[in-house]
Design a protein around this motif. Structure first.
Motif, short mmCIF file in Angstrom:
data_model
loop_
_atom_site.label_atom_id
_atom_site.label_comp_id
_atom_site.label_asym_id
_atom_site.label_seq_id
_atom_site.Cartn_x
_atom_site.Cartn_y
_atom_site.Cartn_z
N UNK A 137 -5.93 2.94 3.38
CA UNK A 137 -7.25 3.58 4.03
C UNK A 137 -7.16 5.06 4.31
N UNK A 138 -8.22 5.61 3.87
CA UNK A 138 -8.45 7.15 4.03
C UNK A 138 -7.81 7.52 5.51
N UNK A 165 0.76 -1.26 -0.11
CA UNK A 165 -0.18 0.09 0.05
C UNK A 165 0.92 1.22 0.02
N UNK A 166 0.45 2.24 -1.06
CA UNK A 166 1.26 3.54 -0.80
C UNK A 166 0.14 4.52 -1.24
N UNK A 167 0.37 5.78 -1.19
CA UNK A 167 -0.72 6.90 -1.11
C UNK A 167 -0.71 7.21 -2.81
N UNK A 168 -1.69 7.91 -3.35
CA UNK A 168 -1.76 8.20 -4.65
C UNK A 168 -0.57 9.03 -5.24
N UNK A 180 0.04 7.29 5.70
CA UNK A 180 0.15 7.28 4.21
C UNK A 180 -0.40 8.39 3.77
N UNK A 181 -1.62 8.80 4.32
CA UNK A 181 -2.33 9.85 4.09
C UNK A 181 -2.61 10.77 5.13
N UNK A 182 -1.91 11.92 5.21
CA UNK A 182 -1.92 13.00 6.52
C UNK A 182 -3.54 13.52 6.60
#
Length: 418
Positions: free
Chosen positions: A302-303, A265-268, A308-310
């Motif tokens: 995951x959001x 998993x990684x961010x966009x 990964x997603x601040x």
């Protein structure tokens, strides 16, 4: 060289307070502080050899780590006082133990031996940007660590371009980079110049950024053989038709739901930098050679995963710390012999990208082939040797050109992310 004998146990045999944050996810041997102190010439996060008692072969190389200060040696030891050590199941098998053979302490004994690994210790970290050199990106991948020629010559087993391991001696985090020399009026011995991304991944500072500005360089003696001619040819063609971007990412623990699913998993923003989309396949590389490479599917986190997603982020966080992290489940980490906190190189799978794009454009490619056949039939009135040779040549040339044009959007994705 000193040694110690411990009894191998797994994570489930200990309590959470026995570990520092993240230690239990490491592919290493975790021992009581008293055991580590008994090895006079070995410090935490250095390498030791692990073997079964009486083994005649060389031991398995692994980092050594101490349990947390809250770990109670007396509670986690045999009746005879032999301390327990935490070793992941896969590493136990590499040592020659049988984790499924029962809890017989005698059969799970492990000898921890000090060993000589060729290292350059306490290298002071400097910025790459502090010096100028026209051809500093002279390695194949364009990313390297730079040391003085005298330091290079002082290490007998080290040559320019060799891939070595840089280790943060305070955290044990590792990254593997080619090592080169540099020529500059301000060059000094016992230093290494690395770029800002590498410093962030290792969590080290340059000499003018902070106090954590030392790394240890380990010369790899277990790097596998170079690529074969066929592998080099395949890579050459892939770069011309598909191409790829690569980057190094700090390893975070994966989600429990991803164990055994061949997923990372990684961010966009990180995906854009690699030129990939959701569910595309990527290659994880720890060391040269196919045995330290994994082909996995990449998905977003995951959001609510702020690692990964601040929670609050600008429109694009590309280049920020969150975009330098990847979640890898333990099943994949064990296959690569990596730990949480290490930094691993990731690039997109060129074969997967080519197959995906060509399958989408199959009708267009088929139309080119059919149209070429009709054109040849108009030129030649009957089948001759010239007809056959011309037909095959023209179809091949136009097919290759068509595929190259079809792949152009894929090539551009990894070169100029939006």
């Amino acid at each position: 060289m000193g040694s110690a004998t411990v009894v191998s146990k797994t994570i489930s045999d200990f309590r959470n307070h026995c570990f520092e944050d993240g230690d239990k996810f490491r592919y290493a041997v975790i021992v009581p502080q008293s055991t580590l102190s008994g090895l006079d010439d070995t410090a935490e996060y250095e390498y030791v050899e692990l073997s079964a008692p009486g083994a005649e072969t060389d031991g398995t190389l692994a980092q050594i780590i101490a349990f947390s200060d809250d770990h109670d040696v007396a509670e986690f030891s045999t009746d005879e006082g032999r301390p327990w050590a935490c070793i992941r199941t896969r590493l136990q098998r590499e040592i020659g133990l049988d984790p499924e053979g029962g809890d017989d302490d005698e059969n799970m004994s492990v000898v921890v031996r000090e060993c000589d690994t060729e290292t350059l210790d306490a290298l002071n970290v400097h910025r790459v940007s502090a010096w100028e050199q026209e051809d500093r990106d002279i390695t194949t991948e364009g990313l390297a660590g730079y040391i003085s020629a005298r330091d290079m010559d002082g290490a007998d087993a080290l040559e320019r371009g060799d891939v070595c391991e840089l280790i943060n001696p305070k955290t044990g985090s590792r990254i593997q980079l080619p090592i080169e020399t540099y020529d500059h009026k301000n060059r000094t011995d016992n230093t290494i110049r690395i770029n800002g991304i590498t410093r962030k991944l290792l969590r080290v500072d340059s000499k003018d950024e902070g106090e954590d500005n030392e790394v240890r360089l380990r010369i790899l003696t277990d790097v596998e053989e170079a690529e074969t001619t066929l592998e080099r040819a395949s890579k050459w063609l892939g770069r011309r038709f598909v191409d790829y971007s690569y980057s190094n990412f700090r390893v975070l623990p994966g989600y429990d739901r991803d164990e055994g699913r061949n997923v990372v998993r990684m961010n966009e923003d990180a995906m854009k930098g690699l030129g990939i989309e959701e569910n595309d396949r990527v290659l994880l590389s720890w060391m040269r050679g196919t045995k330290k490479r994994r082909n996995v599917r990449c998905q977003s986190g995951w959001e609510e995963d702020t690692a990964l997603e601040p929670e609050t982020a600008p429109e694009s966080s590309y280049g920020e710390e969150e975009s330098l992290s990847v979640r890898i489940p333990s099943t994949e980490r064990d296959n690569l012999n990596i730990s949480v906190g290490d930094s691993i190189q990731i690039r997109r799978d060129m074969r997967y990208q080519a197959g995906k794009q060509v399958s989408l454009s199959a009708f267009g490619i088929l139309g080119v082939i059919v149209g070429t056949g009709q054109l040849i039939n108009m030129i030649f009135q009957r089948i001759t040797l010239g007809y056959v040779v011309s037909a095959v040549t023209i179809v091949l040339v136009l097919s290759v050109l068509t595929v190259w044009l079809v792949m152009n959007p894929i090539r551009q994705q990894c070169r100029t992310p939006e």
